[in-house]
Design an enzyme around this catalytic site. Structure first.
Site, PDB file in Angstrom:
ATOM      1  N   CYS A 161      -3.754  45.562  46.009  1.00 36.00           N
ATOM      2  CA  CYS A 161      -4.341  46.919  46.277  1.00 36.00           C
ATOM      3  C   CYS A 161      -3.631  47.823  46.421  1.00 36.00           C
ATOM      4  O   CYS A 161      -2.474  48.436  46.266  1.00 36.00           O
ATOM      5  CB  CYS A 161      -5.187  47.195  47.766  1.00 36.00           C
ATOM      6  N   CYS A 209      -7.440  46.907  55.408  1.00 34.50           N
ATOM      7  CA  CYS A 209      -6.903  45.861  55.342  1.00 34.50           C
ATOM      8  C   CYS A 209      -5.413  45.844  56.205  1.00 34.50           C
ATOM      9  O   CYS A 209      -4.600  46.520  56.596  1.00 34.50           O
ATOM     10  CB  CYS A 209      -6.460  45.243  54.636  1.00 34.50           C
ATOM     11  N   CYS A 233     -12.210  48.366  45.760  1.00 38.57           N
ATOM     12  CA  CYS A 233     -12.488  47.560  47.208  1.00 38.57           C
ATOM     13  C   CYS A 233     -11.030  46.331  47.517  1.00 38.57           C
ATOM     14  O   CYS A 233     -13.095  45.866  46.256  1.00 38.57           O
ATOM     15  CB  CYS A 233     -12.509  48.704  48.576  1.00 38.57           C
ATOM     16  N   TYR A 276     -27.523  35.984  72.676  1.00 40.75           N
ATOM     17  CA  TYR A 276     -27.038  37.618  71.793  1.00 40.75           C
ATOM     18  C   TYR A 276     -27.281  36.385  70.074  1.00 40.75           C
ATOM     19  O   TYR A 276     -26.475  36.693  69.315  1.00 40.75           O
ATOM     20  CB  TYR A 276     -25.622  36.661  71.612  1.00 40.75           C
ATOM     21  N   ASP A 298     -22.719  33.472  71.060  1.00 40.10           N
ATOM     22  CA  ASP A 298     -22.034  34.413  69.782  1.00 40.10           C
ATOM     23  C   ASP A 298     -21.907  35.348  70.788  1.00 40.10           C
ATOM     24  O   ASP A 298     -22.825  36.826  69.864  1.00 40.10           O
ATOM     25  CB  ASP A 298     -22.572  34.206  68.289  1.00 40.10           C
ATOM     26  N   CYS A 348     -15.661  36.658  67.989  1.00 41.44           N
ATOM     27  CA  CYS A 348     -15.479  36.866  67.235  1.00 41.44           C
ATOM     28  C   CYS A 348     -13.559  38.149  68.200  1.00 41.44           C
ATOM     29  O   CYS A 348     -13.195  37.879  67.262  1.00 41.44           O
ATOM     30  CB  CYS A 348     -15.742  37.510  67.029  1.00 41.44           C
TER      31      CYS A 348
END
Length: 455
Positions: free
Chosen positions: A76, A85, A163, A316, A385, A412
């Site tokens: 990139c 990123c 992107c 969730y 989750d 996550c």
């Protein structure tokens, strides 16, 4: 700062020993920890101290004396300036190994879970162009509209033409909106002055269907030349099914406001994950990497080990993504979610897939599930989750009291996962295995699916 071994703006040589959970290189100067964005483990570097705190500081990478074998050339062109990123400078196999190690260290350090079976991270064959949603802030430069992501730790917009982690359609949409809105004299929103109109362009793309939604987030109700703008966007972008306006007039960095209206086309676009079809609205939360989502959910389904006889609770549940996956094999699935619109979407998605063995309820998981338990509804399997902050303690205690045979924890955030696994282990569960999944290549984020079995 008195007592520190170096001063601000001092240049030092460092050997990078590790990566932090944010993907920054970690080096030590006379025992003092410095975090260096862009540096990799095994490298000898020259770094300049930029921000010093009592226990640790930050430094800028000035020169790489000895590069690591895992160093890669970021494809990139704006990678070093954009904050989207963090790990393009790291070889992809090394990224996957780092993410597995991150999970392992969190389980050991925070969860006090030793020797757990942690599988190698499931990566992507092609870890580019994987995002189906872009939320691009709009600004102005020399009279023209610009759009791109913020520079790290700032609100400076780095204008971009493409992107490499977004679907190509998103690039096309953002470029068209900048050009056409600019032509009609539409001004970008100015945070400082709280003036101007166009705040964000949000794009959603159905990977399986090719359908495109464009959301224009505006600081005001009226869009000048709205009809002409919409018509030109429709003509310029093949596959566009929906153009929506979201109105956000608050002084806030939250993207969406409360009012959403369709300017053209449909209220929803559609996509599929595996055999399950989903309707996606402007405000729906939908996993941004459909390829890896399918792998993650297949793992959750495998861990749930359903035979068709089980009642399952999905805490969730969002718009029902995991619930509907589970409903393919379960006797009945009960989903709970705090966002009313998400539950409406979940019910719609159940109808869309002609699934009548699912029940959805609005509310906090930590309130609704204990109520279900008191009413005598017991689950054989519970799937959670949660958001990044992890599960509420009250919910974990209800799970322990309910005694389901299996708990499948989709996470996550490895830190809150480790904390919650410790509580469940203390409550009579054994953490059997964890599968990390690389949902966000070239960033430091990692998703996990963990299986707990009642002792």
């Amino acid at each position: 700062m008195a007592g520190l071994p170096l001063k601000k703006n001092q240049t030092v040589e460092l050997v990078i020993e590790d990566l932090s959970h944010e993907g920054n290189g970690v080096g030590r100067y006379q025992g003092y920890t410095l975090f260096v964005p862009g540096a990799l483990p095994g490298e000898t570097i020259i770094a300049k101290a930029t921000k010093l705190k009592k226990q640790f500081g930050y430094a800028r990478l000035m020169e790489i004396r000895e590069p690591a074998a895992s160093r890669a050339e970021p494809p990139c062109p704006i990678y070093k300036r954009c904050g989207g990123c963090m790990l393009q400078h790291m070889d992809y196999d090394a990224q996957l190994a780092f993410k597995r190690k991150l999970v392992e260290e969190n389980l050991r350090r925070i969860g006090k879970i030793e020797g757990a079976l942690i599988h190698p991270t499931i990566g992507m064959e092609d870890p580019w162009r994987y995002r189906n949603k872009a939320q691009v802030p709009i600004g102005e430069e020399e009279g023209g509209l610009i759009g791109g992501f913020y520079a790290q730790r700032s609100h400076e917009i780095i204008d971009m033409k493409e992107c490499l982690i977004q679907h190509e359609k998103s690039d096309e949409v953002v470029a068209c909106v900048k050009e056409i809105a600019g032509k009609y004299g539409i001004r970008a929103y100015d945070e400082e002055a709280h003036s101007g109109l166009l705040r964000h362009v949000v794009t959603k793309v159905g990977f399986a269907t090719g359908e495109v939604m464009i959301v224009l987030v505006t600081n005001g109700e009226r869009i000048p030349h709205a009809e002409a703008l919409v018509q030109e966007l429709v003509e310029a972008i093949p596959g566009v099914k929906s153009i929506v306006q979201n109105i956000n007039t608050k002084r806030t960095n939250v993207i969406f406001g409360d009012v959403t209206r369709v300017l053209w086309g449909e209220e929803y676009i559609y996509d599929t994950i595996g055999d399950v079809k989903f309707a996606i609205s402007a405000r729906s939360f939908y996993q941004v990497n459909p390829v890896q989502t399918e792998r993650l959910y297949k793992k959750a389904l495998e861990y749930a080990a359903l035979t068709g006889e089980e009642n399952v609770i999905d805490a969730y549940c969002g718009i029902g993504t995991i619930s509907l996956f589970l409903a393919q094999k379960a006797k009945h699935v009960f989903g709970v979610e705090i966002v009313p619109e998400a539950i409406e979407d979940a019910k719609r998605n159940a109808r869309l897939n002609e699934m009548d063995n699912v029940t959805f309820a609005v509310g906090e998981a930590e309130t609704v599930i204990p109520r279900w338990y008191e009413e005598g509804n017991v689950a054989d399997v519970i799937v959670v989750d949660p958001p990044r902050k992890g599960c509420d303690e009250k919910l974990l205690q209800t799970i322990i009291a309910m005694k389901p045979k299996r708990v499948v924890y989709v996470s996550c955030n490895p830190a809150t996962l480790a904390r919650d696994l410790r509580i469940l282990e203390d409550g009579g569960y054994k953490m059997a295995e964890v599968q990390p999944v690389d949902m966000f290549p070239h960033t430091a984020h990692v998703e996990c699916c963990a299986l707990l079995i009642k002792k």
